[in-house]
Scaffold this active site. Structure first.
Site, PDB file in Angstrom:
ATOM      1  CE  LYS A 173     -15.731   6.698  -0.213  1.00 61.18           C
ATOM      2  NZ  LYS A 173     -16.589   6.056  -1.231  1.00 61.18           N
ATOM      3  N   GLY A 226      -7.865   0.062  -0.286  1.00 61.71           N
ATOM      4  CA  GLY A 226      -8.087   0.479  -1.673  1.00 61.71           C
ATOM      5  C   GLY A 226      -6.779   0.497  -2.431  1.00 61.71           C
ATOM      6  CB  SER A 227      -5.796   2.232  -5.507  1.00 58.83           C
ATOM      7  OG  SER A 227      -6.076   3.572  -5.177  1.00 58.83           O
ATOM      8  N   GLY A 231      -4.455   5.402  -1.215  1.00 58.46           N
ATOM      9  CA  GLY A 231      -4.062   5.121   0.172  1.00 58.46           C
ATOM     10  C   GLY A 231      -2.931   6.020   0.644  1.00 58.46           C
ATOM     11  CD  GLU A 248      -3.602  -4.394   4.743  1.00 52.17           C
ATOM     12  OE1 GLU A 248      -2.905  -4.348   5.756  1.00 52.17           O
ATOM     13  OE2 GLU A 248      -3.206  -4.892   3.657  1.00 52.17           O
ATOM     14  CB  CYS A 282      -6.044  -7.316  -2.015  1.00 54.46           C
ATOM     15  SG  CYS A 282      -6.938  -7.977  -0.636  1.00 54.46           S
ATOM     16  CD  GLN A 329     -10.649  -1.470 -11.458  1.00 52.57           C
ATOM     17  OE1 GLN A 329     -10.232  -0.374 -11.116  1.00 52.57           O
ATOM     18  NE2 GLN A 329      -9.851  -2.517 -11.522  1.00 52.57           N
ATOM     19  CD  GLU A 380      -3.634  -4.290  -7.037  1.00 52.29           C
ATOM     20  OE1 GLU A 380      -3.806  -3.072  -6.874  1.00 52.29           O
ATOM     21  OE2 GLU A 380      -3.902  -5.135  -6.169  1.00 52.29           O
TER      22      GLU A 380
HETATM   23  O1  TXE Z   1      -9.656   2.329  -5.735  1.00 53.79           O
HETATM   24  P1  TXE Z   1      -9.636   3.630  -4.817  1.00 53.79           P
HETATM   25  P2  TXE Z   1     -10.523   2.014  -7.042  1.00 53.79           P
HETATM   26  C1  TXE Z   1      -6.654  -1.286  -6.683  1.00 53.79           C
HETATM   27  C2  TXE Z   1      -6.811  -2.076  -7.950  1.00 53.79           C
HETATM   28  C3  TXE Z   1      -7.786  -1.265  -8.717  1.00 53.79           C
HETATM   29  C4  TXE Z   1      -7.415   0.145  -8.324  1.00 53.79           C
HETATM   30  C5  TXE Z   1      -8.471   1.208  -8.454  1.00 53.79           C
HETATM   31  O2  TXE Z   1      -5.589  -2.123  -8.633  1.00 53.79           O
HETATM   32  O3  TXE Z   1      -7.629  -1.468 -10.098  1.00 53.79           O
HETATM   33  O4  TXE Z   1      -7.067   0.019  -6.974  1.00 53.79           O
HETATM   34  O5  TXE Z   1      -9.636   0.866  -7.705  1.00 53.79           O
HETATM   35  C6  TXE Z   1     -12.293   5.947  -1.845  1.00 53.79           C
HETATM   36  N1  TXE Z   1     -10.077  10.252  -0.110  1.00 53.79           N
HETATM   37  N2  TXE Z   1      -7.450  -1.810  -5.594  1.00 53.79           N
HETATM   38  O6  TXE Z   1     -10.546   3.178  -7.975  1.00 53.79           O
HETATM   39  O7  TXE Z   1      -9.768   4.845  -5.640  1.00 53.79           O
HETATM   40  C7  TXE Z   1     -13.188   5.346  -2.911  1.00 53.79           C
HETATM   41  O8  TXE Z   1     -14.383   6.086  -3.030  1.00 53.79           O
HETATM   42  C8  TXE Z   1     -10.716   9.283   0.559  1.00 53.79           C
HETATM   43  C9  TXE Z   1      -6.802  -2.756  -4.782  1.00 53.79           C
HETATM   44  O9  TXE Z   1     -11.825   1.489  -6.621  1.00 53.79           O
HETATM   45  O10 TXE Z   1      -8.466   3.512  -3.931  1.00 53.79           O
HETATM   46  C10 TXE Z   1     -13.367   3.938  -2.382  1.00 53.79           C
HETATM   47  O11 TXE Z   1     -14.340   3.927  -1.346  1.00 53.79           O
HETATM   48  N3  TXE Z   1     -11.256   8.209  -0.040  1.00 53.79           N
HETATM   49  C11 TXE Z   1      -7.491  -2.975  -3.487  1.00 53.79           C
HETATM   50  C12 TXE Z   1     -11.988   3.622  -1.799  1.00 53.79           C
HETATM   51  O12 TXE Z   1     -11.386   4.898  -1.560  1.00 53.79           O
HETATM   52  C13 TXE Z   1     -11.123   8.074  -1.366  1.00 53.79           C
HETATM   53  C14 TXE Z   1      -8.983  -2.949  -3.541  1.00 53.79           C
HETATM   54  C15 TXE Z   1     -11.080   2.817  -2.733  1.00 53.79           C
HETATM   55  O13 TXE Z   1     -10.982   3.499  -3.976  1.00 53.79           O
HETATM   56  C16 TXE Z   1     -10.445   9.069  -2.123  1.00 53.79           C
HETATM   57  C17 TXE Z   1      -9.506  -1.944  -4.437  1.00 53.79           C
HETATM   58  C18 TXE Z   1      -9.913  10.185  -1.440  1.00 53.79           C
HETATM   59  N4  TXE Z   1      -9.248  11.156  -2.068  1.00 53.79           N
HETATM   60  C19 TXE Z   1      -8.743  -1.426  -5.429  1.00 53.79           C
HETATM   61  N5  TXE Z   1     -10.468   8.675  -3.419  1.00 53.79           N
HETATM   62  C20 TXE Z   1      -7.004  -4.250  -2.847  1.00 53.79           C
HETATM   63  N6  TXE Z   1      -5.747  -4.590  -3.044  1.00 53.79           N
HETATM   64  O14 TXE Z   1      -7.761  -4.921  -2.181  1.00 53.79           O
HETATM   65  C21 TXE Z   1     -11.130   7.493  -3.478  1.00 53.79           C
HETATM   66  N7  TXE Z   1     -11.541   7.146  -2.244  1.00 53.79           N
END
Ligand code: TXE
Length: 488
Positions: A173, A226-227, A231, A248, A282, A329, A380
């Protein structure tokens, strides 16, 4: 360009009123793609198809599986510029960075293709006589891979390639914000002859299809990037049903520059670390802890550097920094700029780029005199925002650097080997650099953080492969069963 989900070897769009809408962040009125989002029912189909495909893919000899990865690598090599353009168009980073990310992914593909002939267990001595003991690594089954928007090619690649070469089948996904680059990854595997069902991609929302993958009883492992907030939820849900999980998550990476640091090197490193990829890595450098004797010189150069950056659409010639990925963002980063202005000295930047109002452009921003308990120092931000804090010595730098909840990467600038080694020992991050930027990762090296940044195995390297396998320990007795002491 392919849009929609890819299930059992075919592109597919379900009936759904909830749409995926992808915009060009450099010009938010430009719609790149619009189509119905995948649903939990699509996930069920994808998992069922992947379970079926696992029965045969897991039996294909690993070197033969690896040849599919090699072919995909070669196909990607011929399409770097095209993929880079898709990436820049939907994520915003400049084309050089977009193409750089595609090439980084190609290195990861090469590494894991090579791993197909080295999927090794261990041979170890047994306690008993005439007993041969060794281990085997076997695939897990269907694995769920959930990825963010900031590296829409490299992160899907570094999860899919090791999962496939180890013999698993995947339900990916990608972020709903950047699915078109991930679609290119599906294309290269399809063209390389990956059997149908081995790589399924569902393009939908996290609370719907993401959650459905995490909760599906037939998904044996979840690899999430992700966040931290999402996570931790994913980790709890998947672990509660006994699935293997690796996450991560966020970062708040610091560079410490000591009194003897090469100032030009510090400035070049922090310019790239803080503003490269619009600060949306990240591994971005978001904090600079600099010795009081050089803080003036370093700050002046960074402010001048930030002011000189050419900002604009990533596909345009000569641009050095692109937009923020999307409206959410953008709003979040702008709100942090306001918080920063109330907490510290805004030395340059501090708002949106007014003359580029068609996109999500933020000024590269430098805050000086930042206190270690300030929110902009602790949280962050994920944008082109640097916080500078003055330190007296390495101990103070380490204390401030380690005061955050995250622990992804870090760097120290010094000529003194003793101080460098003290930093390596004392810093609480999963990756540590000396005299080089905080950013980057290499296919053969473990990638990942500690503290609230990461839980579970590291990614890339052999660790990234081991995560997608389970180890069997084998005891073979060849003493004909006559002499064994079972009480030993
Ligand atoms: O992240 P999300 P977002 C951080 C960064 C950013 C913040 C929000 O601070 O401002 O996160 O970003 C999926 N069950 N990073 O909103 O929500 C979602 O669809 C399963 C840091 O984009 O964590 C996407 O595919 N999956 C980071 C993925 O999770 C779910 C990189 C990430 O989304 C879900 C990105 C759920 N309940 C953001 N909810 C880094 N450090 O590299 C969402 N998703």
């Amino acid at each position: 360009m392919h849009t929609g989900s890819y299930i059992d070897g075919a592109w597919y769009q379900p009936k759904n009123d909830r749409l995926i809408r992808n915009f060009n962040p450099a010009n938010s009125s430009e719609v790149i793609a619009e189509y119905p989002a995948a649903t939990a029912e699509c996930v069920a189909r994808a998992v069922a198809g992947a379970s079926e495909a696992f029965k045969t893919w897991s039996k294909v000899p690993a070197p033969e599986r690896a040849r599919v990865i090699w072919r995909a690598t070669e196909i990607a090599r011929g399409r770097v510029e095209e993929f880079g353009r898709t990436l820049t168009t939907e994520e915003g980073k400049i084309l050089a960075e977009g193409c750089g990310e595609i090439k980084k992914g190609i290195s990861v593909l090469e590494y894991y293709a090579g791993a197909g002939t080295r999927l090794a267990g261990r041979t170890l001595p047994a306690e008993g006589r005439d007993v041969f003991t060794y281990t085997l690594r076997r695939p897990l089954g269907v694995v769920g891979l959930i990825t963010p928007w900031n590296f829409p090619w490299a992160i899907p690649v570094w999860k899919v390639a090791p999962a496939l070469v180890a013999g698993n089948t995947c339900v990916l996904k990608p972020s709903e914000i950047t699915p078109n680059t991930a679609a290119h990854m599906v294309e290269i595997f399809e063209e390389a002859g990956l059997p149908k069902g081995c790589l399924q991609m569902v393009v939908g929302y996290g609370d719907d299809v993401g959650q459905a993958i995490v909760d599906h009883p037939d998904v044996k492992a979840i690899s999430f990037t992700g966040s931290t907030a999402t996570g931790h939820k994913v980790y709890a849900a998947a672990a509660s049903r006994g699935a293997k999980v690796t996450c991560e998550l966020g970062g708040k990476n610091a560079v410490i520059a000591l009194a003897d640091a090469d100032v030009d090197a510090v400035v070049a490193s922090v310019m790239n670390g803080a503003f490269g990829s619009t600060g949306q890595r990240c591994t971005a450098t978001s904090r600079l802890l600099v010795h009081e004797s050089i803080v003036g010189q370093v700050t002046e150069a960074l402010v001048a550097g930030a002011q000189a950056l050419k900002i604009g659409p990533g596909l345009s010639e000569g641009i050095q920094m692109g937009p923020i990925v999307d409206e959410q963002q953008f709003t979040s980063v702008l709100s942090y700029l306001e918080i920063g202005k109330s907490e510290a000295d805004c030395l340059t930047g501090g708002g949106k780029v007014e003359e580029l109002s068609e996109g999500y452009f933020v000024q590269p921003t430098v805050f000086g005199g930042v206190a270690p308990d300030a929110r902009i120092f602790q949280e962050e931000i994920f944008g082109p925002v640097l916080s500078i804090c003055t330190i007296k010595d390495l101990d103070e730098g380490l204390r401030y650097a380690n005061s955050v909840r995250y622990g992804l990467t870090s760097s120290v600038y010094t000529q003194d080997i003793y101080e460098a080694m003290r930093f390596v020992e004392g810093i609480e991050t999963g990756m540590v650099h000396v005299n080089e930027p905080t950013v980057g990762g290499e296919a053969q090296l473990p990638f990942g953080g500690i503290k609230d940044t990461g839980v579970g195995d590291k990614e890339m390297s052999s660790d990234g492969l081991n995560f997608f396998t389970e180890e069997k320990t084998v005891f073979i007795n060849f003493d004909r069963g006559t002499k064994r002491d079972f009480n030993r």
